[in-house]
Design an enzyme around this catalytic site. Structure first.
Site, PDB file in Angstrom:
ATOM      1  N   ARG A 173      14.265   7.993 -29.589  1.00 34.68           N
ATOM      2  CA  ARG A 173      15.525   7.436 -30.030  1.00 34.68           C
ATOM      3  C   ARG A 173      16.319   6.915 -28.597  1.00 34.68           C
ATOM      4  NH1 ARG A 173      12.601   7.574 -33.303  1.00 34.68           N
ATOM      5  NH2 ARG A 173      13.167   8.477 -35.348  1.00 34.68           N
ATOM      6  N   SER A 224      21.148  10.138 -39.057  1.00 33.31           N
ATOM      7  CA  SER A 224      21.045  11.288 -38.399  1.00 33.31           C
ATOM      8  C   SER A 224      21.895  11.652 -37.432  1.00 33.31           C
ATOM      9  CB  SER A 224      19.515  11.466 -38.032  1.00 33.31           C
ATOM     10  OG  SER A 224      18.413  11.289 -38.833  1.00 33.31           O
ATOM     11  N   GLU A 294      22.501  11.752 -31.661  1.00 36.59           N
ATOM     12  CA  GLU A 294      21.972  10.612 -32.086  1.00 36.59           C
ATOM     13  C   GLU A 294      22.741   9.385 -32.450  1.00 36.59           C
ATOM     14  OE1 GLU A 294      18.256   8.914 -35.158  1.00 36.59           O
ATOM     15  OE2 GLU A 294      18.121  10.957 -34.171  1.00 36.59           O
TER      16      GLU A 294
END
Length: 305
Positions: A173, A224, A294
């Site tokens: 990520r 998320s 995130e």
């Protein structure tokens, strides 16, 4: 006279004090000092070349995993919208060139129609190609690093460059080249492998069904909230800490998926970020595991100068 009175001439649109909440899925946040909607890549390059280098520049995609703080965003926010940035075209037998403004789901569908496997996972990523490049977006065991050949970008001083995938600095990520803050991605070149379009479409349908059954996709959410710590699932840690479905101002972690932060209707950015920070602190105190965001958080808190 300030820097906003000396903005370069553009063919696109320059909007001062433009509210950003409508551009994000969480529907919160203050205005951009200036929002720039370039007409095309050349317009973007010319603007950045002429803009005072001291002025901060922040790219914003479709806002699916972005939280804009209540005080707004300093400098120029750049949003690549419209046909000039949303096109997808086939390049050779196995590759697709997709503009940064193209939706990830559209890229997946185009790949399926072209008989190119490997990009099905984008059907489950609620964002744009530009965002996928910035955060190495992925789901269900696949990610952008697996399929990207190279990215196209404009540098902060207005040069158009190609960045090969090995130079993107991808990790979970994260894209190191994006984190450096000197690029605005305008396109990505992706490579798949031959397969039957019907088989690819069937796999995409499975991803869609799985996502719809497990995620609050019709809520005002940012996807998320936390990255999965090594050896752990973020949602399990949030759930164990007792925050699934528990209100905090106008914010809540979804009863359906405990790693999805949602705006229940009247949340402020401070509510949402405050809840996230409270949960992070409690999880670390209880388990010793640190949750990292995130969702990208940008801008100034309310009342900040």
């Amino acid at each position: 006279m300030t820097w906003r009175d000396r903005l370069p001439q553009v063919r696109g649109r320059l909007l001062k004090d433009e509210p950003l909440a409508p551009f994000t899925w969480l529907r919160v946040g203050g205005p951009a000092d200036v929002l720039f909607l370039p007409a095309d890549e050349a317009d973007l390059a010319a603007f950045l070349a002429a803009l005072d280098p001291a002025v901060p520049v922040t790219p914003l995609g479709v806002g699916s995993n972005t939280l804009v703080r209540d005080g707004g965003v300093e400098g120029v926010v750049i949003r690549l919208a419209g046909r000039a940035f949303a096109g997808i075209e086939r390049v050779g037998d196995l590759r697709l060139l997709a503009g940064a403004g193209a939706l990830d789901a559209h890229l997946a569908r185009e790949a399926a129609a072209a008989g190119l496997a490997g990009l099905e996972f984008y059907r489950g990523v609620p964002g744009s190609v530009g965002g996928a490049l910035v955060m190495n977006a992925g789901c269900y065991g696949a990610e952008t690093a697996d399929v990207l050949v190279e990215a196209r970008a404009v540098t902060r001083d207005g040069r158009i460059v190609q960045v090969p995938a090995p130079e993107m600095g991808f990790s979970y990520r994260r894209c190191a080249r994006a984190a450096a803050g000197d690029l605005v991605f305008t396109a990505g070149l992706f490579e798949g492998r031959p397969d039957d379009p019907a088989a690819i479409t069937a796999r995409m349908d499975e991803i869609t069904a799985r996502r719809e059954s497990s995620q609050p996709i019709r809520e005002k959410t940012g996807g998320s909230t936390f990255k999965n710590p090594e050896g752990h699932s973020a949602w399990k840690l949030v759930d164990a800490a007792g925050w699934r479905g528990r209100a905090f101002g106008g914010a809540m972690f979804s009863p359906q998926h405990a790693n999805f932060l949602i705006n229940t209707g009247e949340a402020t950015a401070a509510d949402l970020e405050g809840l996230g920070e409270k949960v992070r602190a409690e999880v670390e105190a209880q388990t010793g595991v640190r949750l990292d965001w995130e969702i990208r958080r940008i801008g100034r808190p309310a009342g900040a100068a």
